[in-house]
Structures are given as structure tokens and as C-alpha cells.
Design a protein around this motif. Sequence first.
Motif, short mmCIF file in Angstrom:
data_model
loop_
_atom_site.label_atom_id
_atom_site.label_comp_id
_atom_site.label_asym_id
_atom_site.label_seq_id
_atom_site.Cartn_x
_atom_site.Cartn_y
_atom_site.Cartn_z
N ARG A 103 -10.91 28.35 -7.61
CA ARG A 103 -10.67 27.03 -8.19
C ARG A 103 -9.64 26.25 -7.39
O ARG A 103 -9.72 25.03 -7.26
CB ARG A 103 -10.17 27.21 -9.63
N ASP A 123 -12.02 31.32 -10.54
CA ASP A 123 -12.68 30.54 -11.58
C ASP A 123 -12.39 31.05 -12.98
O ASP A 123 -12.74 30.39 -13.96
CB ASP A 123 -14.20 30.49 -11.33
N ALA A 177 -13.70 25.28 -2.85
CA ALA A 177 -13.71 25.13 -4.31
C ALA A 177 -15.09 25.49 -4.87
O ALA A 177 -16.11 24.95 -4.44
CB ALA A 177 -13.34 23.70 -4.69
#
Length: 359
Positions: free
Chosen positions: A154, A173, A205
Motif C-alpha cells: 500500500r 495491503d 502500489a
Amino acid sequence: MRGGALAGARDARYLLRMSLLTEMDVRSRDLFRRLVETYLETGEPVGSRTLSRGPGVDVSPATIRNVMADLTELGILSAPHASAGRIPTERGLRLFIDGIMEIGEPSEAERRALEADAGAEGAADLLSRAAGALSGLTRTASLIVTSKSDRPLRHVEFVRLDPERALAVLVDDRGDVENRLIALPAGLPAASLERASNFLNAQVAGRTISQARREVLEQLDAQRGQLDDLSADLVRRGVAEVGPGSGGPQLIVRGQANLLEGAGADLERIQQLFEEIERKQGLIDLLEAAKDGEGVRVFIGSENRLFSLSGSAVVAAPYRDAERNIVGVVGVVGPTRLNYARVVPLVDYTAEIVTRLIR
């Protein structure tokens, strides 16, 4: 069971052990099975009279003694004391596990217990709870070897510690945070840390470092003007040093106190086992060997140098990520007198649960 059979039974030595079975008639195999099962249950040498009283045994103690003597000559039984009782040797246990033992499935209650205890948010908590649940059900010490996280990311950030080092902070994540120490290019200004972080975040990402590695390096070459040389050097170092496995495997151990239950005269051996468990790198190396097979592997006593003194046993199985790559190993360690028929499927099912939950 996953893998269909014990992975430890797939080598040349397995064929040699199986040749022993051809030297044993049906009666000898049946008595050998009964003796091993009785020993694993009681931990005591098993005598001919004990076996003769078993259900379905229709031979005399004298005949049983003759069979036990033959099996002792084959090297699969031994007499630890002056009494007529016998116990399986390590060779005998291996023969029993690979060729005779019948492996079932975990009960519904055991499945529910493993799934309830292991079902946790966050990878680190999941593995710890899975280890605790397995230890509780098997009354052994449980072991989990895990690689550094390679989950989709993330956020990535470089945080300077001093002029020569920085932390690469990885947030995956699931919100799990992992810090890895990396070297900084000489003379790197503070602004380059931010530029390198922004560049990596734009590329990785929602993907893992390993998935985005090639694209990151290609973008660095294609967009030379976007980053200064020092920032680009930091990105390259980051991609290389925070990739999967770069931090080395980690070992989780739970339930060591279980090994003291019923230790009795084996207390000295259990204390030796504690010392062997403390040699974490040796345990990691042993469990990493379980990655070579599809299913469960069993290591008995002196088969592995780590447990040559305590004569302990390890039952281990690999678990996988969403791409079916083996990323870790789950197992238990205890005396060789384990209830293998019960422990093997529990280890296998725990590995299956971890595989399912970490995807």
C-alpha cells in the motif's frame, strides 16, 4: 491429504526400507504395527504377553517372542532393558511411518479449533495464532518458518537513520508494517529520499516488490530525467534489498512447555531438546528442507544432526502464497514417541489453513 503421501517417502532410502517389508510376512507386519502403536501410546517397552492380549491376536506369547527376535535382527526393534520388552528403533519408526501407518483426517472438532484460532487479521498474528492452535492440539512445540512479507504493498517510505543508513518502511495491503535496513548512497540529500519514495509508490502500489521489480528498473532507464542519479541509486537499492526473502526467514515457536508434560525419565532429553530449539538457525535450516516436498515430511532423531542428542522428531509441511509459491513451513517438534497418525494430518491441515488465509 495434500500431496497424497508423506514427502519423506520419496527417495532411494524409501525403496530400501520398503524392501524390509518384503522380508516380513503378514503376521510379522501385523505384530510390528501393533507393537509400534502400543509404544507410541504408552512410551514403554512392549512385551510379548501385552501383544498376545490384543484384539484379534491368535498366536501365543512364545510365537510373538520369536517374531520380535527376528525383527530385532532386522534392526527395526531393540531391547532397551534386560526385560523382554521391545521398542522400535529409528529405522523401525521410519519403516512404520512410510509403509505401514494409516493416516486419517482431522476430526471436525479439530478442524473447527484450528480454523477458529488461526483466523486472525494481519499476517504476523495469523502465523502466531496458527502456531499456538497447532501446539495446543498436538501437545508439542509448534514451529513456523516464514519468509519476509511479499504481499501487495500500500505504501513505501524511506526514513533516514543516519548519513549512511535508512529504514525502508513497507505497509502491505493488510496494514502490516515491516521495516528493513538499507544502505544510503553517499551524499544523498533529504529531498532524494522523498523523491525515491514517491517514485516507488507510483510503481508498486497494489503490487509486490517482486511483481513490480522489472517495471521499476525499466522506468528508471526510460525516465532518466525524472530522478537525479542519487535518488535513482536509492530506488535500485530499495528494489534489491526489500524484495522477498532478502531479510531472511523468521522462526515462530509456541508451546515449548507442552514438552515437559509426561517427560518423566526423559526430562534430561527434553532439556536437551530445549537447547536444540534455541539454536534457531539449525531449526530454520531443517524446516527449510521441508520445502523440497509437496506434502508432509517427518524427520526422526539422528536423521537430522540438530536432534542427534535429544533424539526428537519433527513433522513439517510447506504453505503457499496466492501464486502457489512455497513461502514458509509449519510443523511441530517433540519426542520420537509422537502419535504420528494424528499429528501428520493436523500439521498438513494447518499448512492448508495458512495457505488459504494468507492469499
